[in-house]
Scaffold this active site. Structure first.
Site, mmCIF file in Angstrom:
data_model
loop_
_atom_site.group_PDB
_atom_site.id
_atom_site.type_symbol
_atom_site.label_atom_id
_atom_site.label_comp_id
_atom_site.label_asym_id
_atom_site.label_seq_id
_atom_site.Cartn_x
_atom_site.Cartn_y
_atom_site.Cartn_z
ATOM 1 N N MET A 76 0.829 -1.206 0.000
ATOM 2 C CA MET A 76 0.000 0.000 0.000
ATOM 3 C C MET A 76 0.868 1.263 0.000
ATOM 4 O O MET A 76 2.084 1.200 0.223
ATOM 5 C CB MET A 76 -0.930 -0.005 1.214
ATOM 6 C CG MET A 76 -1.915 -1.174 1.218
ATOM 7 S SD MET A 76 -2.879 -1.315 2.729
ATOM 8 C CE MET A 76 -3.907 0.146 2.638
ATOM 9 N N HIS A 77 0.226 2.390 -0.287
ATOM 10 C CA HIS A 77 0.781 3.745 -0.116
ATOM 11 C C HIS A 77 1.765 4.182 -1.198
ATOM 12 O O HIS A 77 2.120 5.360 -1.248
ATOM 13 C CB HIS A 77 1.473 3.913 1.247
ATOM 14 C CG HIS A 77 0.741 3.331 2.406
ATOM 15 N ND1 HIS A 77 -0.549 3.687 2.726
ATOM 16 C CD2 HIS A 77 1.114 2.398 3.329
ATOM 17 C CE1 HIS A 77 -0.929 3.008 3.798
ATOM 18 N NE2 HIS A 77 0.053 2.217 4.173
ATOM 19 N N ASP A 233 -2.643 -5.041 0.536
ATOM 20 C CA ASP A 233 -2.226 -6.337 1.092
ATOM 21 C C ASP A 233 -2.826 -6.631 2.466
ATOM 22 O O ASP A 233 -3.089 -7.786 2.798
ATOM 23 C CB ASP A 233 -0.706 -6.463 1.116
ATOM 24 C CG ASP A 233 -0.008 -5.322 1.840
ATOM 25 O OD1 ASP A 233 -0.685 -4.443 2.407
ATOM 26 O OD2 ASP A 233 1.235 -5.300 1.828
#
Length: 478
Positions: A76-77, A233
């Site tokens: 992520m991110h 995830d």
């Protein structure tokens, strides 16, 4: 037969599954670059090539044309920055990158309520402050920017050609209004982002495209195979464990670490850096403590000592004495529960008698201590959980799971395929999207193969207290 593709930080992992079990897996390692201190980057084309290589591995075990649907998962991110031709402008800036510290301060000032809107206060690993950083420090690249994606969604773009994401991955950008599950115009504007740069948001089981003829040629997949949005995830890992309903929780031991609790309501707790995010399924949210340093310190110390991760853990098993040093595992700063991008790793208590085994033990214990801090940050909301399931590569270590069970005072359980959790969850979302599973099926927990009960280990709690004092001392000295 359903395919899950997980774009991890250290590897791309694939799972081929039917509706109730994993059939086969493959994995291809990828490298991260750090061109400056605190920077962490990967070029998106590495993910696509690793996906193709992992599919090539699978092709020797299954017939790829028999895959009925595909689900995506990923780290992520990460800021994947594309020009108007949909080509990457520069390497992606990852979740464990800490360059955008000042931009986070600016965002806090511009949006004082952001922690309650976006589910967590601004931290440099998130996507939004990275764009403000780009405008300030790389104006030529900022001028080319036309689209922003998350890592898994770039692989989705290469598969089906659409600019889309899911609610759980959007949740990790800081741009999402978690309660309404839509982009927040004020936060978007405050980070110098145009609204049309952001992808359309779907639920994880929604079909968002189909494998194109070009992608079929490159991968061996059948053209027209449906692709569902998938999830970040953490959320897909939850799906793999049936953690889609309240009262379900798990720990994830990948490069990063998470302690995750599912819920039906949005419950922000920004003061403790507990993330409150939209789940990948509609009308579901979760709370999560997210540690930048999950099982990664094990592979890091292994690299320094010339050992594999398994050898590090095996050495750690051989000692448990009071003279084991204390290790702060903050190799890239820390998120939950400290919100401290500046803290770094260190050993304390090294002696002339300290052995490699002692060092390995201190690193493994430190990972468990981070989960103890994470559990503490939840307060009473974690007390009702009967147990914590474990997924991720670090879940292979029985020592680590025993230590986590002890310091969190929660039984930890493990099931078959635990090290492939997010990819398996993505495959299950694909099966749900195709109608082979229903929503109730996603809430089923896999059979437990191992349980690790909290143990009576008073010296371990003494070292935990020293670990917490050491963090306080080091953070005050920054």
């Amino acid at each position: 037969m359903y395919l899950g593709i997980d774009i991890g930080t250290s590897a791309v992992k694939l799972v081929c599954a039917d509706t109730d079990r994993i059939l086969t897996t493959s994995s291809v390692a990828i490298k991260t670059s750090s061109p400056q201190p605190g920077w962490s980057e990967q070029h998106p084309d590495l993910w696509w090539q690793a996906t193709r290589d992992a599919l090539d591995q699978l092709s020797g075990q299954i017939t790829l044309s028999e895959v009925k649907a595909i689900g995506l998962s990923g780290q992520m991110h990460g800021a994947v920055l594309l020009n108007r031709d949909l080509h990457p402008i520069r390497p992606a800036i990852l979740w464990n990158d800490s360059r955008a510290v000042q931009e986070c301060e600016d965002l806090r000032a511009a949006q004082p309520e952001i922690g309650h809107i976006a589910g967590v206060p601004p931290l440099p690993g998130f996507t939004a402050p990275k764009i403000a950083w780009l405008k300030k420090h790389e104006p030529a690249n900022y001028a080319k920017l036309s689209h922003i994606l998350l890592p898994k969604d770039y692989v989705g773009l290469r598969l089906h050609g659409e600019l889309v994401t899911d609610a759980s991955d959007a949740a990790g950008t800081l741009w999402l209004d978690q309660a309404s599950r839509d982009w927040h115009a004020g936060i978007v504007e405050a980070t110098d982002v145009a609204g049309d740069w952001l992808p359309q948001i779907f639920d994880g089981h929604n079909c968002v495209g189909a494998v194109s003829a070009q992608a079929a040629t490159e991968t061996g997949l059948k053209p027209g195979t449906p692709v569902v949005a998938g999830g970040g995830d953490a959320a897909t890992g939850a799906v793999s464990l049936g953690a889609t309903e309240p009262g379900r929780g798990f720990i994830s031991l990948g490069t990063s670490g998470q302690l995750f609790v599912a819920d039906r309501a949005y419950k922000p707790n920004p003061e403790r850096y507990v993330h409150a995010f939209a789940h990948t399924l509609p009308d579901r949210w979760y709370q999560m403590a997210a540690m930048l340093n999950g099982a990664r310190p094990i592979s890091w110390i292994g690299g320094q000592l010339g050992l594999s991760a398994a050898e590090v853990v095996a050495l750690a098993e051989t000692v448990s004495g009071d003279r084991v040093p204390i290790f702060l595992p903050y190799l890239t700063g820390e998120r939950s529960p400290h919100g401290d991008p500046h803290i770094r790793a260190c050993f304390f208590g090294l002696e002339d008698s300290t052995t490699r085994a002692d060092i390995c033990r201190s690193v493994v214990e430190a990972i468990a201590f981070c989960f103890a801090d994470a559990a503490q940050s939840f307060g009473d909301s974690i007390k009702e959980l009967p147990e914590l399931a474990a997924i991720g590569g670090g879940s292979r270590s029985e020592l680590l799971l025993r230590l986590i069970a002890t310091v969190t005072e929660k039984p930890v359980v493990r099931s078959d395929g635990a090290d492939s959790g997010p990819a398996y969850g993505a495959a299950r979302l694909a099966a749900f999207g195709e109608g082979a599973l229903d929503r109730a099926d996603l809430a089923l927990q896999p059979p437990t193969t191992d349980m690790f009960e909290p143990a009576d280990m008073a010296p371990l709690f003494e070292r935990l207290a020293r670990f917490r004092k050491l963090y306080t001392a080091v953070s005050l000295a920054e």
